[in-house]
Design a protein around this motif. Structure first.
Motif, short mmCIF file in Angstrom:
data_model
loop_
_atom_site.label_atom_id
_atom_site.label_comp_id
_atom_site.label_asym_id
_atom_site.label_seq_id
_atom_site.Cartn_x
_atom_site.Cartn_y
_atom_site.Cartn_z
N GLY A 14 -84.86 12.79 61.99
CA GLY A 14 -83.56 13.73 62.26
C GLY A 14 -82.95 13.11 63.65
N VAL A 15 -83.67 12.59 64.68
CA VAL A 15 -82.93 12.26 65.61
C VAL A 15 -82.02 10.94 65.71
N ALA A 16 -83.02 10.05 64.99
CA ALA A 16 -82.36 8.61 64.75
C ALA A 16 -81.18 8.68 63.90
N ARG A 46 -72.00 15.84 47.20
CA ARG A 46 -72.03 17.32 47.01
C ARG A 46 -72.29 17.98 48.57
N ARG A 47 -71.58 19.26 48.83
CA ARG A 47 -71.85 19.78 50.15
C ARG A 47 -73.05 20.96 49.96
N VAL A 48 -73.84 20.96 50.69
CA VAL A 48 -74.82 22.03 50.78
C VAL A 48 -74.88 22.73 52.17
N THR A 49 -75.36 23.87 52.18
CA THR A 49 -75.22 24.75 53.37
C THR A 49 -76.90 24.65 53.84
N VAL A 50 -77.21 24.40 55.05
CA VAL A 50 -78.37 24.16 55.60
C VAL A 50 -78.48 24.88 57.21
N LEU A 83 -80.91 13.84 51.44
CA LEU A 83 -81.40 12.87 50.71
C LEU A 83 -82.11 11.59 51.54
N ASP A 84 -81.05 11.09 52.48
CA ASP A 84 -81.28 10.12 53.45
C ASP A 84 -82.54 10.25 54.54
N LEU A 85 -82.33 11.58 54.67
CA LEU A 85 -83.45 12.33 55.77
C LEU A 85 -84.79 12.21 55.17
N HIS A 86 -84.95 12.47 53.94
CA HIS A 86 -86.23 12.32 53.08
C HIS A 86 -86.80 11.14 53.10
N ARG A 87 -85.93 10.11 52.68
CA ARG A 87 -86.22 8.77 52.32
C ARG A 87 -86.93 8.17 53.55
N SER A 88 -86.01 8.66 54.68
CA SER A 88 -86.48 8.14 55.84
C SER A 88 -87.94 8.63 56.28
N MET A 89 -88.17 9.53 56.05
CA MET A 89 -89.47 10.12 56.28
C MET A 89 -90.61 9.74 55.45
N GLN A 90 -90.02 9.39 54.05
CA GLN A 90 -91.18 8.89 53.04
C GLN A 90 -91.51 7.60 53.68
N ARG A 91 -90.67 6.73 54.24
CA ARG A 91 -90.79 5.27 54.56
C ARG A 91 -91.68 5.24 55.71
N ILE A 92 -91.60 6.22 56.54
CA ILE A 92 -92.45 6.34 57.81
C ILE A 92 -93.85 6.71 57.39
N ASN A 94 -90.82 20.19 62.55
CA ASN A 94 -91.27 19.60 61.17
C ASN A 94 -90.03 19.90 60.21
N ASP A 95 -88.99 20.47 60.65
CA ASP A 95 -87.83 20.78 59.75
C ASP A 95 -86.82 19.74 60.13
N VAL A 96 -86.76 18.56 59.18
CA VAL A 96 -86.19 17.44 59.54
C VAL A 96 -84.32 17.93 59.70
N ALA A 97 -83.80 18.89 58.80
CA ALA A 97 -82.75 19.13 58.95
C ALA A 97 -82.16 20.00 60.30
N ALA A 98 -83.09 20.52 60.74
CA ALA A 98 -83.07 21.40 62.02
C ALA A 98 -83.12 20.50 63.09
N VAL A 99 -83.92 19.44 63.19
CA VAL A 99 -83.77 18.50 64.15
C VAL A 99 -82.52 17.80 64.06
N TYR A 100 -82.16 17.22 62.84
CA TYR A 100 -80.96 16.61 62.77
C TYR A 100 -79.48 17.33 63.27
N LEU A 101 -79.73 18.58 62.90
CA LEU A 101 -78.48 19.28 63.51
C LEU A 101 -78.78 19.47 65.10
N ALA A 102 -79.83 19.69 65.56
CA ALA A 102 -79.92 19.75 67.07
C ALA A 102 -79.37 18.65 67.92
N ALA A 103 -79.90 17.32 67.20
CA ALA A 103 -79.63 16.12 67.75
C ALA A 103 -78.03 15.71 67.81
#
Ligand code: TPP
Ligand code: MG
Length: 352
Positions: A79-81, A23-27, A38-47, A238-247
């Motif tokens: 987000g960066v990785a 599904r496409r979402v807008t962030v 979902l994957d960004l969240h799982r990555s943070m949970q693992r850390i 602290n906003d994983v999507a914001a970090v991902y988009l900037a990266a």
């Protein structure tokens, strides 16, 4: 080749149906596949679960290595990785577990390294601050502030000379911006349009010194980068999507030959500088409890979970179930690492 998230082929069944993931979402005004969030969240949970397990087991005094935990700063690493490829080169500093894990580093090998065992990421010779996992693009971490900034810049120069489209990324704390090496590196990278991304984790403190005693009032680190013509962006770390988009923007720029970027991620370390305790439990007063509470309220996992729920991608029960599943795996990895063999005394001088 696509980035780390888009490269993934297997999707755990417990981790959302294929329809949901596609599904496409807008962030932040950008369209993203739900799978990315979902994957960004799982990555943070693992850390998070790995760091919390270290904090719980560390007082047993069996991990004989100084350990800088990154609890509260998971979104920067995740987000960066996620925005780079597996054949890119990532470098880190003393607070490196998050970066190693976000790149896909094995929890078992991290645990074995902390226990000094031969299966450790650095064969039990490096301890917490010297991790490496080249298969996942995590080249090395070093405790010498600023060192990997220069080395990452050199990697980017090598990629340019070899004519390949790989990029180098270096993570560092904001205290590295008080060292000369970063300005020499950015200047050199700007002149040569090198594919390197400087990721500053600004957690407001260097050991127990706040920014106010280290940088002149009104200092903007992004302005310093821009003074070398390095495009700079300050994001909510602290906003994983914001970090991902900037990266992703920085990676696109680097890969297309447009040169280096600087990303300043505003975040906060929850635990003491080195070790598993909370400062206020240890009687330290260099940070107020009010400030700490404010940042805990801004927990990157809490924010990410709220986003998944509000977008209808998961509910609280599912998110807790993923956490429980990850925690179980992490605990098993630590138990196995604790029973792993020591390095042989006769091998001490190997790999020097
Ligand atoms: C060149 C150098 N100077 C000083 C130190 C000692 N030292 C280790 S960690 C640290 C604080 C670093 O703060 P920052 O870069 O903001 O990272 P953080 O610990 O906040 O993640 C210092 C001063 C060092 N390791 N290397
Ligand atoms: Mg800092």
């Amino acid at each position: 080749m696509s980035n780390r998230l888009e490269q993934k082929t297997e999707m755990p069944e417990s981790w959302g149906t294929r329809d949901l993931r596609e599904r496409r979402v807008t962030v932040h005004g950008q369209a993203l596949a739900a799978s990315v969030l979902l994957d960004l969240h799982r990555s943070m949970q693992r850390i998070r679960h790995t760091e919390e397990t270290i904090a719980r087991l560390y007082p047993q005094q069996e991990m004989r290595t100084p350990t800088h935990l990154g609890t509260g700063q998971e979104a920067v690493a995740a987000g960066v990785a996620a925005a780079v490829r597996r054949d890119d080169a990532l470098y880190s500093h003393h607070r490196c577990h998050n970066h190693y894990l976000a790149c896909g580093g094995s929890v078992y090998r991290l645990a074995a390294e902390l226990y000094g065992r031969v299966d450790g990421a650095a064969r039990g010779r490096g301890g917490s601050v010297h991790l490496t996992d080249r298969d996942n693009g995590f080249i090395v971490s070093s405790a010498i502030l600023g060192q990997t900034v220069a080395v990452a810049t050199g990697s980017a120069l090598a990629f340019r000379m070899d004519g390949v489209d790989r990029v180098a990324v270096t993570f560092f704390g904001e205290a590295t911006c008080e060292e000369g090496v970063i300005y020499e590196s950015m200047n050199f990278a700007a002149i040569n349009r090198l594919p390197v991304i400087y990721v500053c984790e600004n957690n407001l403190y260097s050991t127990e010194s706040p920014l106010s005693v280290r940088q002149p009032p009104g200092t903007e680190l992004c302005a310093r980068a821009e003074s070398f013509s390095v495009p700079a962006e300050k994001v909510d770390g602290n906003d994983v999507a914001a970090v991902y988009l900037a990266a992703r923007r920085a990676v696109d720029r680097a890969r297309s030959g447009a040169g280096p970027s600087f990303i300043e991620c505003m975040t906060y370390r929850w635990r003491e500088h080195v070790g598993p305790q909370f400062d206020h439990d240890a009687g330290r007063t260099y940070r107020t409890k009010e400030e700490f509470d404010l940042w805990v309220e801004r927990c990157p996992l809490k924010q990410s979970a709220a986003r998944l729920i509000s977008l209808g991608l998961a509910d609280e029960r599912e998110i807790s179930a993923w956490a429980a599943e990850i925690e179980k795996e992490v605990v098993a990895d630590f138990e196995r690492a604790r029973r792993a063999p020591w390095p042989e005394a006769g091998d001490l001088f190997d790999y020097l």
